[in-house]
Design a protein around this motif. Structure first.
Motif, PDB file in Angstrom:
ATOM      1  N   GLY A  29       0.837  -1.146   0.059  1.00  0.00           N
ATOM      2  CA  GLY A  29      -0.169  -0.037  -0.012  1.00  0.00           C
ATOM      3  C   GLY A  29       1.022   1.229  -0.011  1.00  0.00           C
ATOM      4  N   GLY A  30       2.086   1.266  -0.643  1.00  0.00           N
ATOM      5  CA  GLY A  30       2.915   2.356  -0.598  1.00  0.00           C
ATOM      6  C   GLY A  30       2.369   3.421  -1.654  1.00  0.00           C
ATOM      7  N   ASN A  31       1.270   3.357  -2.097  1.00  0.00           N
ATOM      8  CA  ASN A  31       0.839   4.429  -3.317  1.00  0.00           C
ATOM      9  C   ASN A  31       0.200   5.680  -2.589  1.00  0.00           C
ATOM     10  OD1 ASN A  31      -1.066   2.117  -3.162  1.00  0.00           O
ATOM     11  ND2 ASN A  31      -1.994   3.627  -4.500  1.00  0.00           N
ATOM     12  N   SER A  32      -0.328   5.345  -1.259  1.00  0.00           N
ATOM     13  CA  SER A  32      -1.045   6.473  -0.840  1.00  0.00           C
ATOM     14  C   SER A  32      -0.960   6.599   0.926  1.00  0.00           C
ATOM     15  CB  SER A  32      -2.605   6.344  -1.186  1.00  0.00           C
ATOM     16  OG  SER A  32      -3.178   5.059  -0.571  1.00  0.00           O
ATOM     17  N   GLY A  33      -1.360   7.914   1.345  1.00  0.00           N
ATOM     18  CA  GLY A  33      -1.219   7.741   2.975  1.00  0.00           C
ATOM     19  C   GLY A  33      -0.182   7.666   3.536  1.00  0.00           C
ATOM     20  N   ILE A  34       0.096   7.123   4.810  1.00  0.00           N
ATOM     21  CA  ILE A  34       1.134   6.919   5.348  1.00  0.00           C
ATOM     22  C   ILE A  34       2.122   6.039   4.730  1.00  0.00           C
ATOM     23  CG2 ILE A  34       0.003   7.413   7.647  1.00  0.00           C
ATOM     24  CD1 ILE A  34       0.271   4.368   8.433  1.00  0.00           C
ATOM     25  N   GLY A  35       1.512   5.034   3.843  1.00  0.00           N
ATOM     26  CA  GLY A  35       2.620   4.171   3.070  1.00  0.00           C
ATOM     27  C   GLY A  35       3.306   5.043   2.121  1.00  0.00           C
ATOM     28  N   LEU A  36       2.678   5.962   1.524  1.00  0.00           N
ATOM     29  CA  LEU A  36       3.527   6.665   0.428  1.00  0.00           C
ATOM     30  C   LEU A  36       4.377   7.672   1.239  1.00  0.00           C
ATOM     31  CD1 LEU A  36       4.007   7.898  -2.288  1.00  0.00           C
ATOM     32  CD2 LEU A  36       1.843   9.394  -2.035  1.00  0.00           C
ATOM     33  N   GLU A  37       3.894   8.141   2.161  1.00  0.00           N
ATOM     34  CA  GLU A  37       4.792   9.131   2.932  1.00  0.00           C
ATOM     35  C   GLU A  37       6.249   8.138   3.443  1.00  0.00           C
ATOM     36  OE1 GLU A  37       5.051  12.057   2.835  1.00  0.00           O
ATOM     37  OE2 GLU A  37       2.990  12.578   2.345  1.00  0.00           O
ATOM     38  N   ALA A  38       5.842   7.164   4.184  1.00  0.00           N
ATOM     39  CA  ALA A  38       6.798   6.124   4.381  1.00  0.00           C
ATOM     40  C   ALA A  38       7.858   5.748   3.165  1.00  0.00           C
ATOM     41  CB  ALA A  38       6.561   4.819   5.189  1.00  0.00           C
ATOM     42  N   VAL A  49      13.157   1.215  -2.725  1.00  0.00           N
ATOM     43  CA  VAL A  49      11.782   0.811  -2.377  1.00  0.00           C
ATOM     44  C   VAL A  49      10.707   0.431  -3.293  1.00  0.00           C
ATOM     45  CG1 VAL A  49       9.815   1.795  -0.852  1.00  0.00           C
ATOM     46  CG2 VAL A  49      12.076   2.863  -0.918  1.00  0.00           C
ATOM     47  N   VAL A  50      10.018  -0.905  -2.891  1.00  0.00           N
ATOM     48  CA  VAL A  50       9.230  -1.513  -3.852  1.00  0.00           C
ATOM     49  C   VAL A  50       7.783  -1.196  -3.458  1.00  0.00           C
ATOM     50  CG1 VAL A  50       8.254  -3.643  -4.616  1.00  0.00           C
ATOM     51  CG2 VAL A  50      10.925  -3.376  -4.444  1.00  0.00           C
ATOM     52  N   LEU A  51       7.086  -0.614  -4.042  1.00  0.00           N
ATOM     53  CA  LEU A  51       5.749  -0.369  -3.860  1.00  0.00           C
ATOM     54  C   LEU A  51       4.680  -1.411  -4.168  1.00  0.00           C
ATOM     55  CD1 LEU A  51       7.093   2.482  -4.695  1.00  0.00           C
ATOM     56  CD2 LEU A  51       4.769   3.454  -4.774  1.00  0.00           C
ATOM     57  N   ALA A  52       4.229  -2.241  -3.129  1.00  0.00           N
ATOM     58  CA  ALA A  52       3.489  -3.438  -3.486  1.00  0.00           C
ATOM     59  C   ALA A  52       2.132  -2.795  -3.291  1.00  0.00           C
ATOM     60  CB  ALA A  52       3.876  -4.613  -2.456  1.00  0.00           C
ATOM     61  N   VAL A  53       1.405  -2.779  -4.657  1.00  0.00           N
ATOM     62  CA  VAL A  53       0.138  -2.206  -4.724  1.00  0.00           C
ATOM     63  C   VAL A  53      -1.010  -3.168  -5.499  1.00  0.00           C
ATOM     64  CG1 VAL A  53       1.083   0.061  -4.344  1.00  0.00           C
ATOM     65  CG2 VAL A  53       0.769  -0.907  -6.612  1.00  0.00           C
ATOM     66  N   ARG A  73       5.326  -3.160  -7.916  1.00  0.00           N
ATOM     67  CA  ARG A  73       4.786  -4.597  -8.358  1.00  0.00           C
ATOM     68  C   ARG A  73       3.404  -4.904  -7.677  1.00  0.00           C
ATOM     69  NH1 ARG A  73       9.774  -8.577  -7.240  1.00  0.00           N
ATOM     70  NH2 ARG A  73      11.750  -7.465  -7.990  1.00  0.00           N
ATOM     71  N   ARG A  74       2.695  -5.485  -8.771  1.00  0.00           N
ATOM     72  CA  ARG A  74       1.421  -5.691  -8.356  1.00  0.00           C
ATOM     73  C   ARG A  74       1.191  -6.841  -7.133  1.00  0.00           C
ATOM     74  NH1 ARG A  74      -3.168  -8.929  -8.688  1.00  0.00           N
ATOM     75  NH2 ARG A  74      -5.129  -7.393  -8.828  1.00  0.00           N
ATOM     76  N   LEU A  75       0.300  -6.357  -5.988  1.00  0.00           N
ATOM     77  CA  LEU A  75      -0.174  -7.261  -4.967  1.00  0.00           C
ATOM     78  C   LEU A  75      -1.574  -6.944  -4.611  1.00  0.00           C
ATOM     79  CD1 LEU A  75       0.753  -9.121  -2.745  1.00  0.00           C
ATOM     80  CD2 LEU A  75       1.510  -7.379  -1.086  1.00  0.00           C
ATOM     81  N   ASP A  76      -2.191  -7.862  -4.496  1.00  0.00           N
ATOM     82  CA  ASP A  76      -3.795  -7.786  -3.885  1.00  0.00           C
ATOM     83  C   ASP A  76      -3.571  -8.557  -2.900  1.00  0.00           C
ATOM     84  OD1 ASP A  76      -6.287  -7.744  -3.368  1.00  0.00           O
ATOM     85  OD2 ASP A  76      -7.029  -8.169  -5.532  1.00  0.00           O
ATOM     86  N   LEU A  77      -3.809  -7.977  -1.468  1.00  0.00           N
ATOM     87  CA  LEU A  77      -3.840  -8.802  -0.417  1.00  0.00           C
ATOM     88  C   LEU A  77      -5.093  -9.508  -0.057  1.00  0.00           C
ATOM     89  CD1 LEU A  77      -1.787  -6.275   1.511  1.00  0.00           C
ATOM     90  CD2 LEU A  77      -1.146  -8.419   1.361  1.00  0.00           C
ATOM     91  N   ALA A  78      -6.145  -9.378  -0.893  1.00  0.00           N
ATOM     92  CA  ALA A  78      -7.195  -9.967  -0.700  1.00  0.00           C
ATOM     93  C   ALA A  78      -7.481 -11.168  -1.604  1.00  0.00           C
ATOM     94  CB  ALA A  78      -8.317  -8.868  -1.079  1.00  0.00           C
ATOM     95  N   ASP A  79      -6.427 -11.611  -1.964  1.00  0.00           N
ATOM     96  CA  ASP A  79      -6.167 -12.653  -3.044  1.00  0.00           C
ATOM     97  C   ASP A  79      -4.924 -13.399  -2.923  1.00  0.00           C
ATOM     98  OD1 ASP A  79      -6.175 -14.500  -5.225  1.00  0.00           O
ATOM     99  OD2 ASP A  79      -6.537 -12.947  -6.864  1.00  0.00           O
ATOM    100  N   LEU A  80      -5.012 -14.622  -2.253  1.00  0.00           N
ATOM    101  CA  LEU A  80      -3.789 -15.742  -2.039  1.00  0.00           C
ATOM    102  C   LEU A  80      -3.258 -15.938  -3.224  1.00  0.00           C
ATOM    103  CD1 LEU A  80      -5.339 -17.941   0.698  1.00  0.00           C
ATOM    104  CD2 LEU A  80      -3.757 -16.175   1.128  1.00  0.00           C
ATOM    105  N   VAL A  81      -3.714 -16.158  -4.444  1.00  0.00           N
ATOM    106  CA  VAL A  81      -3.121 -16.321  -5.438  1.00  0.00           C
ATOM    107  C   VAL A  81      -2.164 -15.178  -6.055  1.00  0.00           C
ATOM    108  CG1 VAL A  81      -3.362 -16.732  -8.192  1.00  0.00           C
ATOM    109  CG2 VAL A  81      -4.591 -17.906  -6.444  1.00  0.00           C
TER     110      VAL A  81
END
Length: 301
Positions: A29-38, A49-53, A73-81
């Motif tokens: 979630g590095g593309n917005s909010g505190i993730g982006l600031e971090a 830094v790898v933005l996993a989004v 890099r694409r990552l959907d944490l709501a999908d185990l695949v």
């Protein structure tokens, strides 16, 4: 496990982050909010830094605003695949993994694998990701929780709200944030028992002005959240400070960082205490076992 408040010689700021040149940091979630600031702060101090989004376009747009070395890099944490694909494609060391992405009080929704969205994304997704990436991690794991964990309860009979009343989703959010801290506790116990030098830490941002505060579909709740944020919240850049502190400052095993002022809503980061429910090793071990069963992912060390 509770943390002892650390004495500070001065208020910690981003200037205290050490040189991170040559290190790789992954931020979910590095593309917005505190993730982006971090992400901006890590990159400013030399890290790659790898933005996993979930949304690569939004990730690329965010990366374009960051000075330093980044990739998306694409990552959907709501999908185990999706999680498995992300981990399987990984090569090389990870010096810091920041489990930051999350959802807050959405309507009752299911992940691709049938989990309640908040428990599935905030806890189970990061549980699976962390264990799958663990062979590559050589530094720290930071899990972003919330002070809301204090009102949370782990309902082992119905973790995914299949029978109990969901309401506005606040109980689900609190459960997921409590699960974050219990995960940190049991993860650190296992790392230590395995002789690993990897450090598991946690952080909460206090009250920060991010898009999470208005993510509910309840119009009245969104209006209330915006009014509270306008009065009490600190900017996202300050909300990211506890995460950065947990990632780079001296921390005890399973230590928990948060704001030091205004009742934990704002201020420079320090070590803070967690609730008794978040300090119970038996509950943490039971949650771990349930998480392994639900995700099919286990501790690899």
């Amino acid at each position: 496990m509770t943390s002892t408040l650390a004495p500070t010689i001065h208020d910690w700021t981003q200037a205290d982050i050490p040189d991170l040149a040559g290190k790789t940091v992954v931020v979910t979630g590095g593309n917005s909010g505190i993730g982006l600031e971090a992400t901006r702060a890590f990159a400013a101090h030399g890290a790659h830094v790898v933005l996993a989004v979930r949304d690569e376009k939004k990730g690329q747009d965010a990366a374009a605003t960051i000075a330093g070395s980044t990739e998306v890099r694409r990552l959907d944490l709501a999908d185990l695949v999706s999680i498995q694909k992300f981990a399987a494609a990984w090569t090389g060391d990870i010096h810091i993994l920041v489990n930051n992405a999350g959802v807050m009080v959405p309507p009752l929704t299911r992940t691709e694998d049938g989990f309640e969205l908040q428990f599935g994304t905030n806890h189970l997704g990061h549980f699976a990701l962390t264990n799958l990436l663990l062979p590559h991690i050589i530094g720290r794991i930071v899990i972003v929780s919330s002070s809301v964990h204090r009102s949370g309860r782990i309902d082992f009979d119905d973790l995914n709200f299949t029978t109990r009343r969901y309401g506005g989703g606040s109980a689900g959010y609190a459960q997921s944030k409590l699960a974050n801290l219990l995960f940190t506790l049991e993860l650190q116990r296992r790392l230590t028992a395995a002789g690993s030098s990897v450090l598991a830490t946690a952080a909460h941002p206090g009250m920060a002005a991010t898009n999470l505060n208005s993510s509910s579909t309840n119009v009245a709740l969104n209006l209330f959240a915006k009014a509270v944020v306008a009065v009490f919240a600190q900017p996202s850049i300050d909300g990211a400070a506890p995460t950065l502190f947990a990632a780079t400052a001296p921390m005890p095993p399973a230590g928990y960082a948060g704001p030091s002022k205004r009742g934990g809503f704002a201020g420079p980061p320090v070590l803070v205490d967690r609730s008794a429910n978040a300090s119970d090793p038996a509950v943490a071990a039971r949650l771990w076992a349930a998480s392994e069963t639900l995700t099919g992912v286990s501790f690899p060390l």
